[in-house]
Structures are given as structure tokens and as C-alpha cells.
Design a protein around this motif. Structure first.
Motif, short mmCIF file in Angstrom:
data_model
loop_
_atom_site.label_atom_id
_atom_site.label_comp_id
_atom_site.label_asym_id
_atom_site.label_seq_id
_atom_site.Cartn_x
_atom_site.Cartn_y
_atom_site.Cartn_z
N LEU A 122 0.56 -0.86 0.24
CA LEU A 122 -0.23 0.56 0.18
C LEU A 122 0.85 1.20 0.01
CD1 LEU A 122 -2.90 -1.54 2.50
CD2 LEU A 122 -2.69 -0.89 -0.09
N ASP A 123 2.43 1.27 0.69
CA ASP A 123 2.93 2.51 1.04
C ASP A 123 3.34 2.65 -0.08
OD1 ASP A 123 2.56 3.55 3.88
OD2 ASP A 123 2.95 1.07 3.94
N GLN A 124 3.76 2.10 -1.52
CA GLN A 124 4.20 1.99 -2.67
C GLN A 124 3.61 2.02 -3.61
OE1 GLN A 124 7.40 -0.63 -3.82
NE2 GLN A 124 8.67 -1.33 -1.77
N VAL A 125 2.53 1.43 -3.51
CA VAL A 125 1.77 1.94 -4.38
C VAL A 125 1.09 3.39 -4.03
CG1 VAL A 125 -0.80 1.72 -5.58
CG2 VAL A 125 0.48 -0.51 -5.19
N ILE A 138 -1.04 0.97 -11.63
CA ILE A 138 -0.08 0.70 -11.37
C ILE A 138 0.02 -1.61 -12.05
CG2 ILE A 138 2.07 -0.56 -9.42
CD1 ILE A 138 1.24 3.15 -9.44
N VAL A 139 1.04 -1.89 -11.66
CA VAL A 139 0.91 -3.31 -11.41
C VAL A 139 2.23 -4.05 -11.03
CG1 VAL A 139 -0.38 -4.09 -12.87
CG2 VAL A 139 1.41 -3.61 -14.08
N SER A 140 1.99 -5.38 -10.65
CA SER A 140 3.67 -5.43 -9.54
C SER A 140 4.12 -7.39 -10.04
CB SER A 140 3.87 -5.15 -8.15
OG SER A 140 2.92 -6.11 -7.61
N ASP A 141 5.06 -7.43 -10.06
CA ASP A 141 4.72 -9.33 -9.75
C ASP A 141 4.56 -9.10 -8.76
OD1 ASP A 141 7.92 -7.84 -11.66
OD2 ASP A 141 8.79 -8.12 -10.47
N THR A 142 4.74 -10.82 -9.23
CA THR A 142 3.06 -11.34 -8.06
C THR A 142 4.77 -12.81 -7.64
OG1 THR A 142 1.66 -11.18 -9.02
CG2 THR A 142 1.51 -12.81 -7.85
N ARG A 143 4.49 -13.21 -6.54
CA ARG A 143 5.08 -14.20 -6.19
C ARG A 143 3.92 -15.93 -6.20
NH1 ARG A 143 9.15 -16.49 -6.26
NH2 ARG A 143 9.92 -18.73 -4.46
N VAL A 144 4.14 -16.83 -6.29
CA VAL A 144 3.68 -17.93 -6.89
C VAL A 144 3.60 -19.15 -5.94
CG1 VAL A 144 2.12 -19.10 -8.44
CG2 VAL A 144 2.47 -17.37 -9.46
N VAL A 173 -1.43 -10.24 -12.25
CA VAL A 173 -2.29 -11.06 -11.83
C VAL A 173 -3.39 -10.02 -10.91
CG1 VAL A 173 -2.27 -12.77 -9.52
CG2 VAL A 173 -0.69 -12.46 -11.66
N HIS A 174 -4.76 -10.54 -11.02
CA HIS A 174 -5.39 -8.97 -10.59
C HIS A 174 -4.90 -8.61 -8.98
CE1 HIS A 174 -9.91 -8.77 -10.62
NE2 HIS A 174 -10.17 -7.56 -11.11
N SER A 175 -4.76 -9.96 -8.28
CA SER A 175 -4.50 -9.60 -6.50
C SER A 175 -3.09 -8.76 -7.39
CB SER A 175 -3.99 -10.46 -6.56
OG SER A 175 -5.94 -11.09 -6.41
N ALA A 176 -2.52 -7.92 -8.59
CA ALA A 176 -1.51 -7.48 -8.03
C ALA A 176 -1.99 -5.78 -9.06
CB ALA A 176 -0.81 -8.14 -8.83
N PHE A 177 -3.13 -5.70 -9.51
CA PHE A 177 -3.98 -4.79 -9.75
C PHE A 177 -4.01 -3.31 -8.81
CE2 PHE A 177 -7.86 -2.70 -11.38
CZ PHE A 177 -7.20 -2.14 -13.17
N ASN A 178 -3.75 -2.11 -9.30
CA ASN A 178 -3.48 -1.57 -8.68
C ASN A 178 -4.21 -0.21 -9.86
OD1 ASN A 178 -2.24 -1.86 -5.72
ND2 ASN A 178 -1.14 -2.33 -7.94
N VAL A 179 -5.78 0.98 -8.94
CA VAL A 179 -5.82 1.79 -10.10
C VAL A 179 -6.34 2.99 -9.97
CG1 VAL A 179 -7.78 0.72 -10.21
CG2 VAL A 179 -7.53 1.57 -12.42
N HIS A 209 -8.14 2.60 -24.04
CA HIS A 209 -9.21 3.96 -23.65
C HIS A 209 -7.68 5.27 -22.95
CE1 HIS A 209 -13.36 3.23 -22.89
NE2 HIS A 209 -13.77 4.11 -22.34
N GLY A 210 -7.39 4.63 -24.04
CA GLY A 210 -5.88 5.35 -23.25
C GLY A 210 -4.88 5.60 -22.15
N VAL A 211 -5.47 4.86 -20.89
CA VAL A 211 -4.64 4.77 -19.81
C VAL A 211 -3.29 3.86 -19.78
CG1 VAL A 211 -5.30 4.36 -17.24
CG2 VAL A 211 -7.45 4.30 -18.51
N ARG A 212 -2.76 4.78 -19.28
CA ARG A 212 -1.17 4.51 -18.68
C ARG A 212 -0.99 3.79 -17.84
NH1 ARG A 212 2.11 6.31 -22.65
NH2 ARG A 212 3.82 5.35 -21.99
N PHE A 213 -0.13 2.76 -17.83
CA PHE A 213 0.28 1.35 -16.78
C PHE A 213 1.35 1.82 -16.81
CE2 PHE A 213 -3.77 -0.13 -18.44
CZ PHE A 213 -3.49 -1.70 -18.19
N MET A 214 2.43 0.94 -15.64
CA MET A 214 3.29 1.21 -15.23
C MET A 214 3.82 -0.22 -14.17
SD MET A 214 5.19 3.18 -12.15
CE MET A 214 6.19 4.70 -12.51
N GLY A 215 4.51 -1.12 -14.15
CA GLY A 215 4.81 -2.59 -13.87
C GLY A 215 6.06 -1.56 -12.82
#
Length: 292
Positions: A122-125, A138-144, A173-179, A209-215
Motif C-alpha cells: 500500500l505504501d509503495q503504490v 500500477i501492476v507488480s510482480d507476483t509470487r506464485v 495478476v488481478h491481485s497485483a492490480f492497482n488503479v 481508453h488511453g490509460v497508461r500502465f506502470m510495472g
């Protein structure tokens, strides 16, 4: 904890910054049938952040007693959970939209009830969204965790690379999705025609819709892929709805080139492929990148 249809009685002391209508930085959105794994998911969020957050939990089972279900959560942390209980089973997609309508945070972080947050997520996002106002997702890596096999799924860091990869398959991964909440509301939330793969359909629609992503190349989420989880037990359903989302996307952006045709054919192959082959390919990809 707040439950829709009941009065709110927050404790006098709390372990997390209080989130209210005027001061709420991020909402964690969860839809659940009330399975035991939900408590572990919640425990991975609560008491680990310096930002003002709330958990919006939609219980999609009218027979689950919220107070009893959440009895393991310390009272000092329960105030951060806002429970919305469906009077009938609506399914994941409709439940997410119902929860979205109640979110007060400037940003939204998704979590499935059998997955977990990393302590610093949460702090990083929030920090990254504030530093990059042009970024909507913002999306991140995920440990599976897949039985005894553990590996890491990585995402590209740059928008163009993420967009290119999503033209072929769902790499997120949906659980790594922040918007940003305003972005998600602007595109209409989740498409309720999609019972499965609602996340992939949303990502592709956000791109249109032209939304920009960041990994973020750090595992800010942990996904459980053991037998019995929805991710595993509904894999072929997911593949079919993903194929539908991809076809709709390419139909909307049709150039008629070979790359689009190959993407659609590959998506169809993933749908007809046996589960063991699909899981093996994903694991080999991760190992080949040194993530296993």
C-alpha cells in the motif's frame, strides 16, 4: 468493522490510520464467499501501512455471518473493514462493481480472498501514484505458490511493453492490480457480461481508453494456485472468456495484420490445451527467466 444494514461502532483505538470520506488514500477491494482463506488475506493487509486505507469487503453469500467470520481479526484493526453483504449471490464481477461504488480511496488495490499482500504494497503504490500523475494503473510482480512449487511472475516496467504483451495474452495478476478510482469509474468499472476473465477484459478496455500502465519489478502480491482455488478450478472458463476479450479487443482495433491473427489463434490454443500443459508452460516461462 462496518456491515451494510448495521450501525457503525468503530473502536476507540486503531492500529491503522483512520480512513474516512474526506481523507482516504487507498481502498482495498475484495469480493468473497467467506472462505477460510479470507482471514489470511485480510491479515496480510491490516496493521502494515502508514497510509490511510480501508478494506471494502463484499460478501457474496447472504448466509455468511460477517461478525463470526471476522472474529479472528483484532478489534483494533476491524474498524478498517467495511463489509457489504449481498442479499443473493451475484458472482464476482457484479460484486466487484458493488464494492467499487462504495470505495472512498483515491486509489484502489485489488485482492482475491485466497491471495496475499506484501507488507509494503500500500505504501509503495500510493507513493508511486503520487510521483507519476500520468499513470492510471500500477501492476507488480507476483509470487506464485503452486503446491510445493514456488516461482515469480514478472511484468514489464514500461507502458508500451505491457500494452504489447496484453495484445497477446493476460500477463497481469488481478491481485497485483492497482488503479486510480476515477480512471476505473470513467471506463465503467467491470464488464458484467464477463463472469470470468473480467480482469483481462478490463485491462484491454483501459488500453483502448488511453490509460497508461506502470510495472513494479517487485513482488507486491502473492497468489495461491493450489488445487481448489478459483484460478485453478475454473481455468478453462477463464481461457474461454479471455479468448472472448481478446477477440473483442482486436475487432475494435483491427489492422488485419498477421500479429493479430496469431494472437487470436494462440488464445484459442490455450483454451483447448489441457490444464497440465498450460500450467507447465507458465512454470517453464518463469524458470527460463530465472524466477523459479
Amino acid at each position: 468493522m462496518q456491515v451494510e444494514r448495521t450501525d457503525e461502532h468503530p473502536p476507540a483505538e486503531s492500529a491503522a490510520p483512520i480512513c474516512n470520506e474526506q481523507r482516504c488514500q487507498i481502498s482495498v477491494l475484495i469480493a468473497s464467499l467467506g472462505r477460510p482463506s479470507l482471514i489470511t488475506a485480510l491479515q496480510s493487509i491490516l496493521g502494515r501501512s502508514s497510509v490511510r486505507f480501508e478494506v471494502v469487503l463484499v460478501l457474496d453469500d447472504p448466509d455468511v455471518a460477517a461478525e463470526r467470520l471476522l472474529a479472528e481479526i483484532p478489534p483494533a484493526q476491524r474498524h478498517a473493514i467495511r463489509v457489504i453483504q449481498n442479499t443473493e449471490n451475484l458472482g464476482l464481477t457484479r460484486s466487484l462493481n458493488r464494492g467499487l461504488a462504495q470505495c472512498r480511496g483515491e486509489f484502489i488495490a485489488r485482492l482475491d480472498d485466497d491471495d496475499r499482500f506484501s507488507p509494503e504494497r500500500l505504501d509503495q503504490v500510493v507513493e508511486r501514484f503520487q510521483a507519476h500523475p500520468e499513470v492510471g494503473v500500477i501492476v507488480s510482480d507476483t509470487r506464485v505458490i503452486d503446491g510445493e512449487r514456488h516461482y515469480q511472475l514478472t511484468v514489464p516496467a514500461e507502458h508500451d511493453a505491457i500494452a504489447e504483451a496484453l495484445q497477446h495474452r493476460n500477463i497481469l495478476v488481478h491481485s497485483a492490480f492497482n488503479v486510480r478510482r476515477t480512471v476505473l469509474q470513467r471506463v465503467g468499472g467491470y464488464n458484467e457480461a464477463y463472469r470470468y476473465a473480467q480482469d483481462y477484459e478490463l485491462y484491454l478496455r483501459l488500453l483502448r481508453h488511453g490509460v497508461r500502465f506502470m510495472g513494479v519489478n517487485q513482488p507486491l502480491a502473492e497468489r495461491n494456485e493450489e488445487e481448489g482455488t478459483i484460478t485453478v478450478s475454473r481455468r478453462q472458463h477463464q481461457a474461454l472468456f479471455s479468448l472472448s476479450a481478446l477477440c473483442l479487443h482486436h475487432a475494435s482495433t483491427w489492422r488485419g495484420d498477421g500479429d493479430q491473427v496469431r494472437a487470436i489463434c494462440t488464445a484459442f490454443a490455450r483454451f483447448v490445451a489441457p490444464k497440465s500443459l498450460r500450467k507447465g508452460v507458465r512454470w517453464l516461462r518463469a524458470v527460463s527467466r530465472g524466477e523459479g
